[in-house]
Write an enzyme that holds these catalytic residues in place. Structure first.
Site, mmCIF file in Angstrom:
data_model
loop_
_atom_site.group_PDB
_atom_site.id
_atom_site.type_symbol
_atom_site.label_atom_id
_atom_site.label_comp_id
_atom_site.label_asym_id
_atom_site.label_seq_id
_atom_site.Cartn_x
_atom_site.Cartn_y
_atom_site.Cartn_z
ATOM 1 N N TYR A 119 -1.514 -0.565 11.231
ATOM 2 C CA TYR A 119 -1.845 -0.908 9.777
ATOM 3 C C TYR A 119 -0.450 -0.712 8.888
ATOM 4 O O TYR A 119 -0.257 -1.634 8.373
ATOM 5 C CB TYR A 119 -2.980 -0.520 9.136
ATOM 6 C CG TYR A 119 -3.122 -0.881 7.793
ATOM 7 C CD1 TYR A 119 -3.253 -2.128 7.454
ATOM 8 C CD2 TYR A 119 -3.032 0.349 6.762
ATOM 9 C CE1 TYR A 119 -3.480 -2.346 6.063
ATOM 10 C CE2 TYR A 119 -3.133 -0.126 5.289
ATOM 11 C CZ TYR A 119 -3.399 -1.433 5.026
ATOM 12 O OH TYR A 119 -3.276 -1.499 3.711
ATOM 13 N N THR A 123 0.903 -1.179 -0.122
ATOM 14 C CA THR A 123 0.101 0.249 0.068
ATOM 15 C C THR A 123 0.973 1.245 -0.079
ATOM 16 O O THR A 123 1.886 1.215 0.529
ATOM 17 C CB THR A 123 -1.057 0.110 1.212
ATOM 18 O OG1 THR A 123 -1.500 1.311 1.236
ATOM 19 C CG2 THR A 123 -0.384 -0.359 2.531
ATOM 20 N N ASP A 124 0.152 2.308 -0.483
ATOM 21 C CA ASP A 124 1.025 3.696 -0.344
ATOM 22 C C ASP A 124 1.224 4.082 0.976
ATOM 23 O O ASP A 124 1.986 5.046 1.163
ATOM 24 C CB ASP A 124 0.233 4.717 -1.249
ATOM 25 C CG ASP A 124 -1.048 4.943 -0.917
ATOM 26 O OD1 ASP A 124 -1.535 4.401 -0.041
ATOM 27 O OD2 ASP A 124 -1.672 5.785 -1.321
ATOM 28 N N GLU A 125 0.397 3.617 1.735
ATOM 29 C CA GLU A 125 0.526 4.239 3.339
ATOM 30 C C GLU A 125 1.991 3.931 3.998
ATOM 31 O O GLU A 125 2.266 4.378 4.931
ATOM 32 C CB GLU A 125 -0.558 3.382 4.219
ATOM 33 C CG GLU A 125 -2.058 3.697 3.691
ATOM 34 C CD GLU A 125 -3.314 3.673 4.741
ATOM 35 O OE1 GLU A 125 -2.620 3.466 5.849
ATOM 36 O OE2 GLU A 125 -4.282 3.701 4.232
ATOM 37 N N LYS A 162 2.188 -3.442 7.279
ATOM 38 C CA LYS A 162 2.496 -3.585 5.775
ATOM 39 C C LYS A 162 4.040 -3.270 5.574
ATOM 40 O O LYS A 162 4.513 -4.080 4.753
ATOM 41 C CB LYS A 162 1.657 -2.644 5.077
ATOM 42 C CG LYS A 162 -0.015 -3.061 5.192
ATOM 43 C CD LYS A 162 -0.379 -4.618 4.587
ATOM 44 C CE LYS A 162 -0.504 -4.214 3.000
ATOM 45 N NZ LYS A 162 -0.869 -5.927 2.608
HETATM 46 P P1 NAD Z 1 -10.318 -6.665 2.734
HETATM 47 O O1 NAD Z 1 -10.304 -6.066 4.151
HETATM 48 O O2 NAD Z 1 -11.499 -6.200 1.921
HETATM 49 O O3 NAD Z 1 -9.921 -8.068 2.472
HETATM 50 C C1 NAD Z 1 -8.950 -8.961 3.276
HETATM 51 C C2 NAD Z 1 -9.197 -10.343 3.002
HETATM 52 O O4 NAD Z 1 -8.125 -11.089 3.566
HETATM 53 C C3 NAD Z 1 -10.652 -10.866 3.664
HETATM 54 O O5 NAD Z 1 -11.308 -11.750 2.736
HETATM 55 C C4 NAD Z 1 -10.224 -11.729 4.696
HETATM 56 O O6 NAD Z 1 -11.151 -12.640 5.179
HETATM 57 C C5 NAD Z 1 -8.807 -12.061 4.387
HETATM 58 N N1 NAD Z 1 -7.930 -12.513 5.407
HETATM 59 C C6 NAD Z 1 -7.519 -11.633 6.559
HETATM 60 N N2 NAD Z 1 -6.805 -12.366 7.154
HETATM 61 C C7 NAD Z 1 -6.554 -13.712 6.785
HETATM 62 C C8 NAD Z 1 -5.770 -14.660 7.156
HETATM 63 N N3 NAD Z 1 -4.908 -14.589 8.330
HETATM 64 N N4 NAD Z 1 -5.356 -15.893 6.251
HETATM 65 C C9 NAD Z 1 -6.204 -15.710 5.132
HETATM 66 N N5 NAD Z 1 -7.082 -14.743 4.921
HETATM 67 C C10 NAD Z 1 -7.175 -13.648 5.488
HETATM 68 O O7 NAD Z 1 -8.993 -5.945 2.042
HETATM 69 P P2 NAD Z 1 -8.873 -5.174 0.625
HETATM 70 O O8 NAD Z 1 -9.130 -3.649 0.764
HETATM 71 O O9 NAD Z 1 -9.371 -6.037 -0.485
HETATM 72 O O10 NAD Z 1 -7.163 -5.277 0.682
HETATM 73 C C11 NAD Z 1 -6.339 -6.362 -0.077
HETATM 74 C C12 NAD Z 1 -5.020 -5.960 -0.080
HETATM 75 O O11 NAD Z 1 -4.592 -4.739 -0.707
HETATM 76 C C13 NAD Z 1 -4.327 -5.665 1.438
HETATM 77 O O12 NAD Z 1 -3.103 -6.335 1.462
HETATM 78 C C14 NAD Z 1 -4.341 -4.338 1.573
HETATM 79 O O13 NAD Z 1 -3.186 -4.115 2.470
HETATM 80 C C15 NAD Z 1 -3.781 -3.854 -0.014
HETATM 81 N N6 NAD Z 1 -4.298 -2.597 -0.407
HETATM 82 C C16 NAD Z 1 -5.738 -2.101 -0.247
HETATM 83 C C17 NAD Z 1 -6.112 -0.899 -0.751
HETATM 84 C C18 NAD Z 1 -7.586 -0.364 -0.434
HETATM 85 O O14 NAD Z 1 -7.633 0.741 -0.755
HETATM 86 N N7 NAD Z 1 -8.254 -1.198 0.027
HETATM 87 C C19 NAD Z 1 -5.165 -0.109 -1.421
HETATM 88 C C20 NAD Z 1 -3.723 -0.470 -1.594
HETATM 89 C C21 NAD Z 1 -3.379 -1.714 -0.927
HETATM 90 O O1 DAU Z 2 -3.976 4.107 0.616
HETATM 91 C C1 DAU Z 2 -4.334 2.923 0.514
HETATM 92 C C2 DAU Z 2 -5.144 2.408 1.663
HETATM 93 O O2 DAU Z 2 -6.293 2.814 1.540
HETATM 94 C C3 DAU Z 2 -5.261 0.764 2.095
HETATM 95 O O3 DAU Z 2 -3.808 0.582 2.280
HETATM 96 C C4 DAU Z 2 -6.045 0.770 3.319
HETATM 97 O O4 DAU Z 2 -6.156 -0.729 3.398
HETATM 98 C C5 DAU Z 2 -7.731 1.184 2.969
HETATM 99 O O5 DAU Z 2 -8.249 1.171 4.214
HETATM 100 C C6 DAU Z 2 -7.187 2.630 2.558
HETATM 101 O O6 DAU Z 2 -6.966 3.377 3.830
HETATM 102 P P1 DAU Z 2 -7.471 4.798 4.313
HETATM 103 O O7 DAU Z 2 -7.345 5.151 5.858
HETATM 104 O O8 DAU Z 2 -7.066 5.996 3.458
HETATM 105 O O9 DAU Z 2 -9.114 4.627 3.992
HETATM 106 P P2 DAU Z 2 -10.569 4.633 4.714
HETATM 107 O O10 DAU Z 2 -11.627 4.446 3.630
HETATM 108 O O11 DAU Z 2 -10.637 4.181 6.018
HETATM 109 O O12 DAU Z 2 -10.560 6.416 4.921
HETATM 110 C C7 DAU Z 2 -10.414 7.101 3.823
HETATM 111 C C8 DAU Z 2 -10.372 8.711 4.396
HETATM 112 O O13 DAU Z 2 -11.556 8.857 4.878
HETATM 113 C C9 DAU Z 2 -9.269 8.926 5.577
HETATM 114 O O14 DAU Z 2 -8.769 10.261 5.445
HETATM 115 C C10 DAU Z 2 -10.070 8.753 6.462
HETATM 116 C C11 DAU Z 2 -11.569 9.362 6.061
HETATM 117 N N1 DAU Z 2 -12.810 8.750 6.897
HETATM 118 C C12 DAU Z 2 -12.974 7.396 6.851
HETATM 119 C C13 DAU Z 2 -13.913 6.692 7.533
HETATM 120 C C14 DAU Z 2 -14.224 5.413 7.399
HETATM 121 C C15 DAU Z 2 -13.803 9.630 7.403
HETATM 122 O O15 DAU Z 2 -13.595 10.648 7.339
HETATM 123 N N2 DAU Z 2 -14.782 8.992 7.823
HETATM 124 C C16 DAU Z 2 -15.109 7.582 7.924
HETATM 125 O O16 DAU Z 2 -15.878 7.315 8.686
#
Ligand code: NAD
Ligand code: DAU
Length: 343
Positions: free
Chosen positions: A153, A125-127, A157
């Site tokens: 988190y 992730t970019d985080e 990562k």
């Molecule tokens: P998500 O939370 O929607 O899904 C995570 C999945 O992993 C779930 O199905 C969960 O059951 C499974 N899981 C969790 N722990 C596990 C374990 N111990 N063994 C097997 N399965 C397990 O997540 P997402 O948003 O789809 O993110 C997927 C990946 O992409 C993550 O690695 C996250 O860090 C990365 N990522 C997410 C975003 C975003 O914006 N959502 C952006 C950049 C990177």
């Molecule tokens: O940048 C990639 C990441 O993006 C992934 O690695 C993470 O798994 C994914 O959860 C996401 O992280 P963020 O913290 O950026 O996403 P989130 O949707 O939780 O929040 C987006 C922005 O919105 C953040 O600045 C917090 C704000 N927010 C979020 C929630 C849930 C609110 O203001 N109110 C809310 O209720």
């Protein structure tokens, strides 16, 4: 090619499985997922009968289960999407983040070494880069930006990324890493900003914006992320990190306003609440490397992607209503119940 997709019952993993099975006839996928609160088997129902697909419920931290699966299935490629992913939950309870995101990644890489897997791809992730100031639009995250994490988190990562690079150097494991910006699209769990705001707006519930809503995220439609990961596992170089992002920075408050407008809801639903601890100000990806090396560019403009996403949540109410009527209710109460309203 046989691919292990971990975390495939979650948001991005499931979209990746749909993308791959649709694109290739000769791609076999084994999805490994623990089905935590974030995993949903019904999400995978569109492919459950596909002969190139198999689902296995297992924990990536379970070494014995992983070794036996690797031994019987002998994957060519492992793509690790499995993770605990919600920043707010990591602030509340870091332990499970360290276990799944760090130790689980190590177990998978050990299995790859033991069974001679040709590629391990870590979905990061970019985080991991921390944040950028709001008043310096010229600054972007490149692959050379130092890791500097803010939440448990992102710390977990970044740790996994460092381990993956260490396994490449020490054991010669062919790893690659992608660091993507915020994704949006179908099947995103409604704890995350966009689906949470859509679900609350449709239920005429307050829309809880943290702080002043000025934080900036760089949004990418999930299918563009999936296409980038596919390119990296096929054409990307091992031992390398690739940033993925589409130059689409938006303030949180503007996203929430847009959702209200698209749904025909009044902005009086917007409620400013106390901020997330350690809240990152701004993320912005420089995707030059993946563009010049692999020819990747995003295909979905935000204005189209957000409409498609809202339409999907309107047409698939059953999917998210089931989620928000379950244990999600106690999560919501814990996270938002006592939150101070600041405006
Ligand atoms: P998500 O939370 O929607 O899904 C995570 C999945 O992993 C779930 O199905 C969960 O059951 C499974 N899981 C969790 N722990 C596990 C374990 N111990 N063994 C097997 N399965 C397990 O997540 P997402 O948003 O789809 O993110 C997927 C990946 O992409 C993550 O690695 C996250 O860090 C990365 N990522 C997410 C975003 C975003 O914006 N959502 C952006 C950049 C990177
Ligand atoms: O940048 C990639 C990441 O993006 C992934 O690695 C993470 O798994 C994914 O959860 C996401 O992280 P963020 O913290 O950026 O996403 P989130 O949707 O939780 O929040 C987006 C922005 O919105 C953040 O600045 C917090 C704000 N927010 C979020 C929630 C849930 C609110 O203001 N109110 C809310 O209720």
């Amino acid at each position: 090619m046989k691919i292990f997709v971990t975390g495939g019952a979650g948001f991005i993993g499931s979209n990746f499985i749909f993308y791959m099975l649709d694109k290739y006839d000769d791609c076999k996928i084994v999805c490994i997922d623990k089905l935590t609160y974030a995993g949903n088997l019904s999400t995978l129902s569109p492919v459950s009968e596909n002969e190139n697909f198999r689902f296995v419920r297992a924990d990536i931290c379970d070494r014995e289960a992983m070794y036996s699966l690797f031994e019987s299935e002998k994957p060519d490629v492992v793509i690790n999407f499995a993770a605990e992913t919600h920043v707010d939950r990591s602030i509340d309870s870091p332990d499970i983040f360290l276990k799944t995101n760090i130790l689980g990644t190590a177990v998978l890489m050990d299995a790859c070494i033991k069974y001679g897997t040709k590629r391990f791809h870590q979905v990061s992730t970019d985080e991991v880069y921390g944040d950028l100031p709001l008043d310096r639009p010229d600054l972007l995250f490149t692959e050379k930006t130092p890791l500097c994490t803010s939440s448990p988190y992102s710390g977990s990562k970044a740790s996994a990324d460092l381990l993956a690079l260490a396994y490449f150097r020490t054991y010669g494991l062919p790893v690659s890493i992608s660091r993507c910006s915020n994704n949006y699209g179908p099947y995103q769990f409604p704890e995350k900003l966009i689906p949470l705001m859509i679900a609350n707006a449709l239920n005429d519930k307050p829309l809880p914006v943290y702080g002043e809503g000025k934080n900036v995220r760089d949004w990418l439609y999930v299918e563009d992320h999936c296409r980038a990961v596919d390119l990296i596992i096929r054409k990307g170089r091992v031992g390398e990190v690739y940033n993925i992002g589409g130059h689409n920075e938006m303030k949180n408050i503007d996203i929430v306003r847009l959702i209200c407008k698209e749904l025909g809801k009044g902005e009086e639903l917007i409620t400013f609440v106390s901020d997330r601890k350690g809240h990152d100000l701004r993320y912005a990806i420089d995707p030059t490397k993946i563009h010049t090396e692999l020819g990747w560019l995003p295909e979905t403009m935000f204005k189209d992607g957000i409409r498609k996403t809202i339409k999907w949540y309107l047409e698939n109410k059953n999917w998210w209503e089931t989620i928000i009527s379950g244990e999600y209710r106690s999560y919501y109460e814990k996270m938002y119940g006592d939150r101070e309203v600041i405006k």
